[in-house]
Design a protein around this motif. Structure first.
Motif, short mmCIF file in Angstrom:
data_model
loop_
_atom_site.label_atom_id
_atom_site.label_comp_id
_atom_site.label_asym_id
_atom_site.label_seq_id
_atom_site.Cartn_x
_atom_site.Cartn_y
_atom_site.Cartn_z
N GLU A 65 -9.96 4.21 -0.15
CA GLU A 65 -10.14 5.80 -0.69
C GLU A 65 -9.36 5.32 -1.99
O GLU A 65 -10.86 5.51 -2.82
CB GLU A 65 -9.13 6.92 -0.57
N ARG A 66 -8.71 4.39 -2.06
CA ARG A 66 -8.86 5.00 -3.80
C ARG A 66 -9.54 3.29 -4.78
O ARG A 66 -9.96 3.19 -5.65
CB ARG A 66 -7.34 3.06 -3.68
N TYR A 67 -10.11 2.32 -3.68
CA TYR A 67 -11.12 1.26 -3.97
C TYR A 67 -12.54 1.96 -4.77
O TYR A 67 -13.10 1.88 -5.84
CB TYR A 67 -11.57 0.79 -2.42
N GLU A 68 -12.49 3.10 -3.83
CA GLU A 68 -14.07 3.77 -4.78
C GLU A 68 -13.42 4.40 -5.40
O GLU A 68 -14.30 4.28 -6.86
CB GLU A 68 -14.54 4.80 -3.49
N LYS A 69 -12.36 4.54 -6.66
CA LYS A 69 -12.30 5.32 -7.07
C LYS A 69 -11.74 4.87 -8.52
O LYS A 69 -11.67 4.29 -9.54
CB LYS A 69 -10.31 6.12 -7.60
N ILE A 70 -11.81 3.11 -7.83
CA ILE A 70 -11.39 2.01 -9.59
C ILE A 70 -12.76 0.57 -9.14
O ILE A 70 -12.84 0.26 -10.16
CB ILE A 70 -10.15 1.47 -9.01
N SER A 71 -13.09 0.70 -8.12
CA SER A 71 -14.51 0.12 -8.25
C SER A 71 -15.37 -0.60 -9.50
O SER A 71 -15.91 -1.41 -9.99
CB SER A 71 -15.29 -0.60 -7.12
N PHE A 73 -14.65 -0.53 -12.32
CA PHE A 73 -13.75 -0.80 -14.13
C PHE A 73 -13.85 -2.16 -13.80
O PHE A 73 -14.59 -2.77 -12.85
CB PHE A 73 -12.63 -0.71 -13.52
N GLU A 74 -14.09 -3.09 -14.92
CA GLU A 74 -14.46 -4.12 -15.24
C GLU A 74 -13.48 -5.18 -15.26
O GLU A 74 -13.38 -6.18 -15.21
CB GLU A 74 -15.13 -3.65 -16.74
N THR A 75 -12.30 -4.24 -15.88
CA THR A 75 -11.09 -5.47 -16.27
C THR A 75 -10.16 -4.89 -14.89
O THR A 75 -9.98 -3.59 -14.23
CB THR A 75 -10.70 -5.41 -17.34
N THR A 76 -9.10 -6.05 -15.13
CA THR A 76 -8.08 -5.30 -13.66
C THR A 76 -7.12 -4.73 -14.44
O THR A 76 -6.39 -3.91 -13.78
CB THR A 76 -7.45 -7.28 -13.12
N LYS A 77 -6.90 -5.12 -16.22
CA LYS A 77 -6.02 -4.51 -16.47
C LYS A 77 -6.61 -2.73 -16.42
O LYS A 77 -5.44 -2.39 -16.12
CB LYS A 77 -6.23 -5.29 -17.62
N LYS A 78 -7.94 -3.12 -16.97
CA LYS A 78 -8.17 -1.04 -16.65
C LYS A 78 -7.55 -0.71 -14.90
O LYS A 78 -7.60 0.63 -14.50
CB LYS A 78 -9.55 -0.61 -16.42
N ILE A 79 -7.84 -1.30 -14.06
CA ILE A 79 -7.69 -0.75 -12.19
C ILE A 79 -6.40 -0.45 -11.88
O ILE A 79 -5.44 0.11 -11.96
CB ILE A 79 -7.92 -2.24 -11.75
N TRP A 80 -5.46 -2.03 -13.27
CA TRP A 80 -3.68 -1.46 -13.00
C TRP A 80 -3.76 0.05 -13.53
O TRP A 80 -2.33 0.60 -12.98
CB TRP A 80 -3.23 -2.67 -13.53
N ASP A 81 -4.28 0.93 -15.11
CA ASP A 81 -3.59 1.30 -15.93
C ASP A 81 -4.07 2.46 -14.71
O ASP A 81 -2.72 3.67 -14.17
CB ASP A 81 -4.57 1.72 -17.48
N LYS A 82 -5.50 2.74 -14.31
CA LYS A 82 -5.61 4.04 -13.57
C LYS A 82 -4.60 3.87 -12.10
O LYS A 82 -4.11 5.34 -11.92
CB LYS A 82 -7.13 3.48 -13.07
N LEU A 83 -4.33 2.84 -11.56
CA LEU A 83 -3.51 3.01 -10.45
C LEU A 83 -1.84 3.71 -10.58
O LEU A 83 -1.34 4.43 -9.48
CB LEU A 83 -3.27 1.42 -9.71
N GLU A 84 -1.59 3.12 -11.73
CA GLU A 84 -0.35 3.55 -12.47
C GLU A 84 -0.57 4.81 -12.45
O GLU A 84 0.85 5.45 -12.26
CB GLU A 84 0.15 2.61 -14.28
N VAL A 85 -1.33 5.34 -13.49
CA VAL A 85 -1.68 7.19 -13.76
C VAL A 85 -1.35 7.84 -11.98
O VAL A 85 -0.50 8.42 -12.27
CB VAL A 85 -2.20 7.08 -14.58
N THR A 86 -2.45 6.86 -11.65
CA THR A 86 -2.29 8.01 -10.20
C THR A 86 -1.01 8.07 -9.13
O THR A 86 -0.33 8.67 -8.74
CB THR A 86 -3.48 7.14 -9.16
N TYR A 87 -0.40 6.60 -9.42
CA TYR A 87 1.05 6.76 -8.60
C TYR A 87 2.41 7.08 -10.04
O TYR A 87 3.62 7.57 -8.60
CB TYR A 87 1.06 5.66 -7.65
N GLU A 88 2.41 6.81 -10.59
CA GLU A 88 3.70 6.64 -10.97
C GLU A 88 3.26 8.33 -12.52
O GLU A 88 4.27 8.99 -12.53
CB GLU A 88 4.38 5.80 -11.95
#
Length: 129
Positions: A65-71, A73-88
């Motif tokens: 489910e989370r993969y669908e929301k971040i797949s 993104f072009e860079t790992t940094k953008k993925i990390w930033d999205k996950l950080e906001v989502t979880y924290e």
């Protein structure tokens, strides 16, 4: 960081830049065509591999489910930033959560005639009352 220090750097700061190819005179070769894997220098291949490993590590660490929301993104940094906001959450969200927990703690008291289990079933169970 235990997997590879370069991977953690990519997660926190963004993809490593692929170094340019150079000819035997040290002049940069400018190409608009994507290179065949065999055309990459060893240094370029290492950088590309680190960037790819980083994406795979994050993709494998999350649910479908989370993969669908971040797949997308072009860079790992953008993925990390999205996950950080989502979880924290953002700093504002964190501050609000802390304030709510402090307020809940301040209001936490047993009402007259209320048993410990009625007050907090989870607490009573953990205390085995």
């Amino acid at each position: 960081m235990s997997y590879d220090i370069k991977v953690w750097r990519v997660i926190k700061k963004g993809n490593l830049l692929i170094p340019p190819r150079k000819d035997e005179n040290g002049q940069v070769i400018v190409s608009t065509d994507p290179l065949d894997f065999d055309d990459y220098t060893d240094e370029q291949a290492i950088v590309i591999a680190v960037n790819a490993k980083t994406n795979i590590l994050l993709y494998n660490a999350i649910s479908g489910e989370r993969y669908e929301k971040i797949s997308s993104f072009e860079t790992t940094k953008k993925i990390w930033d999205k996950l950080e906001v989502t979880y924290e959450g953002t700093n504002k969200v964190k501050e609000i959560r802390i304030n709510l927990l402090v307020r809940e703690y301040e209001l936490f008291q047993m009402k007259y005639g209320e048993s410990a289990e009625e007050m907090s079933p989870g607490l009573a169970k953990s205390l085995e009352i």
